[in-house]
Design an enzyme around this catalytic site. Sequence first.
Site, PDB file in Angstrom:
ATOM      1  N   GLY A  51       0.831  -1.198   0.000  1.00 40.13           N
ATOM      2  CA  GLY A  51       0.000   0.000   0.000  1.00 40.13           C
ATOM      3  C   GLY A  51       0.862   1.242   0.000  1.00 40.13           C
ATOM      4  O   GLY A  51       2.067   1.183   0.282  1.00 40.13           O
ATOM      5  N   CYS A  78       5.477  -5.924   1.411  1.00 40.06           N
ATOM      6  CA  CYS A  78       5.784  -4.501   1.477  1.00 40.06           C
ATOM      7  C   CYS A  78       5.084  -3.868   2.683  1.00 40.06           C
ATOM      8  O   CYS A  78       5.425  -4.174   3.818  1.00 40.06           O
ATOM      9  CB  CYS A  78       5.415  -3.818   0.158  1.00 40.06           C
ATOM     10  N   TYR A  79       4.071  -3.010   2.481  1.00 39.82           N
ATOM     11  CA  TYR A  79       3.380  -2.421   3.637  1.00 39.82           C
ATOM     12  C   TYR A  79       2.789  -3.506   4.525  1.00 39.82           C
ATOM     13  O   TYR A  79       2.759  -3.371   5.750  1.00 39.82           O
ATOM     14  CB  TYR A  79       2.272  -1.469   3.167  1.00 39.82           C
ATOM     15  N   HIS A 165       8.098  -7.232  -4.124  1.00 41.60           N
ATOM     16  CA  HIS A 165       6.763  -7.550  -4.649  1.00 41.60           C
ATOM     17  C   HIS A 165       6.859  -8.828  -5.493  1.00 41.60           C
ATOM     18  O   HIS A 165       7.220  -8.776  -6.669  1.00 41.60           O
ATOM     19  CB  HIS A 165       6.228  -6.394  -5.493  1.00 41.60           C
ATOM     20  N   GLU A 167       4.460 -10.557  -6.665  1.00 46.76           N
ATOM     21  CA  GLU A 167       3.336 -10.708  -7.587  1.00 46.76           C
ATOM     22  C   GLU A 167       3.602 -10.107  -8.966  1.00 46.76           C
ATOM     23  O   GLU A 167       2.898 -10.428  -9.929  1.00 46.76           O
ATOM     24  CB  GLU A 167       2.067 -10.081  -6.985  1.00 46.76           C
ATOM     25  N   ASP A 223     -17.831 -11.140 -21.739  1.00 48.45           N
ATOM     26  CA  ASP A 223     -18.398 -11.203 -20.399  1.00 48.45           C
ATOM     27  C   ASP A 223     -19.895 -11.512 -20.418  1.00 48.45           C
ATOM     28  O   ASP A 223     -20.367 -12.421 -19.725  1.00 48.45           O
ATOM     29  CB  ASP A 223     -18.156  -9.883 -19.652  1.00 48.45           C
ATOM     30  N   SER A 225     -21.680 -12.734 -22.861  1.00 47.67           N
ATOM     31  CA  SER A 225     -21.961 -14.017 -23.513  1.00 47.67           C
ATOM     32  C   SER A 225     -21.714 -15.188 -22.568  1.00 47.67           C
ATOM     33  O   SER A 225     -22.500 -16.138 -22.509  1.00 47.67           O
ATOM     34  CB  SER A 225     -21.098 -14.176 -24.770  1.00 47.67           C
ATOM     35  N   LYS A 365     -10.736 -11.586 -15.925  1.00 44.01           N
ATOM     36  CA  LYS A 365     -11.000 -11.735 -17.357  1.00 44.01           C
ATOM     37  C   LYS A 365     -10.440 -13.045 -17.915  1.00 44.01           C
ATOM     38  O   LYS A 365     -11.120 -13.728 -18.696  1.00 44.01           O
ATOM     39  CB  LYS A 365     -10.390 -10.556 -18.125  1.00 44.01           C
TER      40      LYS A 365
END
Length: 509
Positions: A51, A78-79, A165, A167, A223, A225, A365
């Site tokens: 953050g 991190c934070y 990080h 990720e 989305d 569909s 997605k």
Amino acid sequence: MIIVIDFGSQFNQLIARRVRENNVYCQVEPADISIDKIREINPKGIILSGGPSSIYEENSPSIDTELFDLGIPVLGICYGMHYMVHALGGVIKRAEKREYGFANLEVKDALPLFKDMDNLFQCWMSHGDSAKELPPGFEVTASTENTPIAAIADHDRKFYGLQLHPEVEHSVNGSLMIRHFLFDVCRCEQNWTMKSFSEGAIAQIKDAVGDQKVIMGLSGGVDSSVAATLIHKAVGKNLFCIFVDNGLLRLNEKEQLEKSLTSNLDMNIKFVDARKKFLDALKGVTDPETKRKIIGNLFIEVFEAEAGKIQGASFLGQGTLYPDIIESKSAFGGPTSIIKSHHNVGGLPEKMKLKLIEPLQLLFKDEVRKLGLELGISEDLVWRQPFPGPGLAIRIMGDITEERLNVLRTADDILLQEIKAAGLYRKLWQSFAVLLPVKSVGVMGDKRTFANCVAIRAVTSSDAMTADWAKLPHDLLGKISNRIINEAEKINRVVFDITSKPPGTIEWE
């Protein structure tokens, strides 16, 4: 399940996606989540996100410290690491040397997060604070040149902290660190699949809807569909879809969508021709926000009129995705809440009094595409690039006329043909043409021309939150430009947009 506590990181969704890539279910929860709620969820592990705040600032985000008494493994990033250190009795101070970008991580204790890794590798940092004193029970497991305490561990309580990080793709071995936390520390099982998700969602929709009717606005995008197909598998002919042709579609789009949606998906779909209504309302309008409002309000008007003809409908289906839920800070409670009361979502009138079904609201997605394939939807539809609700109206700068729409449709179709022929369509997040509100001088057939300019926009992205302009081959750009100028009328110049997001947006309006 793993839960991510959101301390305001721009990467919190990315953390959740990295977990889910390992077939482990993960959801993002706000920092004010109660301890009772965490007990109810009963996660196998907790990740505290990064953050922008400093732990010593007033009103910096925090969570009930009873979290650390639950006996659940915790990974602070991190934070999130700073909060854990601070909450358990350590000291966080402003770093003497801030660290933004790449750094070399030196591993001192490989187990468990750095198992099977080299002792020195590249990671990605983004911090101005550092841990100076560790709480009792912790030890340093990795360092960088500027950050002596870059990773920490309390093996007995299974608490781990990473200043880096893991990720982001820039961190070498980052995904492997997360895997080690999931499987070596939390002992998670890999049972989060689209097959298991679809079976659970279909059963839940069946149970909630019964023999009542569901209405859904269908755009023809991925989305809506996929959401419609999932609902259709649960309620069959009790799903009534409405497709509004606003006159702002791409070349032959309505015909292609009609074929793929009715033939392949076998749904009740009402195609409404509202082209004249939309184009009349947009005549002379050039402001982007005004265009959007006109199109949005007209869609509601047309949709409501058609929906009113369906007697006895009790539910409204929508293709809302997980990033929309996280970003809107909407209340959600995991897999049990894909059906809830309708609260003016998407601007639809409150007087419709419909309960909302959002079967994709827990998915990203890429997961929606996997689900679409699992449900048997054609690859062409599943891999369709995103197309904005206002359609070509926001890809035509300035006045919208049938003539200008036709000019853009031809240019856009040529662009997509060549992108697909080059095998790049699925590799790009979006690729499209934009008709600019300027004309320029040219020479065609030994004659002077004064005609339109078209911009090519092509970007790569994983979630549309950020995007980079696509480095298309020069010979491909040349071929696209040559075809557009020769085959599309009233265009004599083609330019290529090399703006990333940020600072630009993907769409031009």
